[in-house]
Design an enzyme around this catalytic site. Sequence first.
Site, PDB file in Angstrom:
ATOM      1  N   GLY A 157       5.896   8.030   6.478  1.00 15.45           N
ATOM      2  CA  GLY A 157       5.281   6.970   7.252  1.00 15.45           C
ATOM      3  C   GLY A 157       6.314   6.289   8.133  1.00 15.45           C
ATOM      4  O   GLY A 157       7.395   5.939   7.667  1.00 15.45           O
ATOM      5  N   GLY A 174      -0.776  15.921  15.734  1.00 13.79           N
ATOM      6  CA  GLY A 174       0.146  16.608  16.620  1.00 13.79           C
ATOM      7  C   GLY A 174       1.147  17.402  15.800  1.00 13.79           C
ATOM      8  O   GLY A 174       1.058  17.461  14.566  1.00 13.79           O
ATOM      9  N   ARG A 180     -11.001  -9.374   2.667  1.00 11.10           N
ATOM     10  CA  ARG A 180     -11.625  -9.911   1.462  1.00 11.10           C
ATOM     11  C   ARG A 180     -10.653  -9.760   0.302  1.00 11.10           C
ATOM     12  O   ARG A 180      -9.933  -8.775   0.218  1.00 11.10           O
ATOM     13  CB  ARG A 180     -12.909  -9.101   1.193  1.00 11.10           C
ATOM     14  CG  ARG A 180     -13.884  -9.723   0.272  1.00 11.10           C
ATOM     15  CD  ARG A 180     -15.176  -8.884   0.200  1.00 11.10           C
ATOM     16  NE  ARG A 180     -16.206  -9.471   1.038  1.00 11.10           N
ATOM     17  CZ  ARG A 180     -16.696  -8.940   2.145  1.00 11.10           C
ATOM     18  NH1 ARG A 180     -16.284  -7.768   2.562  1.00 11.10           N
ATOM     19  NH2 ARG A 180     -17.632  -9.536   2.826  1.00 11.10           N
ATOM     20  N   GLU A 236      -0.791   3.951   2.890  1.00  6.65           N
ATOM     21  CA  GLU A 236       0.326   4.789   3.354  1.00  6.65           C
ATOM     22  C   GLU A 236       0.506   6.016   2.470  1.00  6.65           C
ATOM     23  O   GLU A 236       0.738   7.120   2.963  1.00  6.65           O
ATOM     24  CB  GLU A 236       1.624   3.995   3.407  1.00  6.65           C
ATOM     25  CG  GLU A 236       2.762   4.817   3.980  1.00  6.65           C
ATOM     26  CD  GLU A 236       4.068   4.059   4.124  1.00  6.65           C
ATOM     27  OE1 GLU A 236       4.981   4.607   4.762  1.00  6.65           O
ATOM     28  OE2 GLU A 236       4.188   2.943   3.595  1.00  6.65           O
ATOM     29  N   HIS A 281      -6.539  -7.576   6.274  1.00  9.56           N
ATOM     30  CA  HIS A 281      -7.226  -7.807   5.006  1.00  9.56           C
ATOM     31  C   HIS A 281      -8.383  -8.776   5.243  1.00  9.56           C
ATOM     32  O   HIS A 281      -8.185  -9.861   5.783  1.00  9.56           O
ATOM     33  CB  HIS A 281      -6.257  -8.370   3.965  1.00  9.56           C
ATOM     34  CG  HIS A 281      -5.008  -7.555   3.816  1.00  9.56           C
ATOM     35  ND1 HIS A 281      -5.017  -6.239   3.409  1.00  9.56           N
ATOM     36  CD2 HIS A 281      -3.716  -7.866   4.043  1.00  9.56           C
ATOM     37  CE1 HIS A 281      -3.785  -5.772   3.376  1.00  9.56           C
ATOM     38  NE2 HIS A 281      -2.964  -6.744   3.768  1.00  9.56           N
TER      39      HIS A 281
END
Length: 140
Positions: free
Chosen positions: A78, A105, A87, A60, A85
């Site tokens: 954000g 945009g 690994r 983020e 996830h």
Amino acid sequence: MDIEKLKSLVHRYDGLSNTLGMEFFSTPEPDTCKAMMKVDGRNTQPFGFLSGGASLALAENLAGVGSLALCPGKICVGIQVSGNHMRAVREGDTVTAHARLQFQGNTLHEWHIDIVNSSDELISTVHVTNYIMKSSAPRK
């Protein structure tokens, strides 16, 4: 994407990027950016693995830096983050996040971020949507 001017902005404040140990890097492509984070006590679970939340925060924050680079003078926040996830990463390793702009945009940016370990194995994939708005008074 050139993010050099934004590095000083990020390092000026004791925000999440600095707390977790994120470093941001420019890339030659105009629609990508990159970040690295050492896996250490600042961003691990009690078991010594990279926290999934720290991976999402890395993605983020990187998408935010990318959106800021594309929209100087605007605020980019954000509004949606989702990830998978694949690994675990042990303390002592370093992860690298590669972000690619999927949509740009006027008010929304969509980013795809892949996070890999030092062996270039995929750790997480993350999608981030940023909302772009006019800036208020600049932060000092």
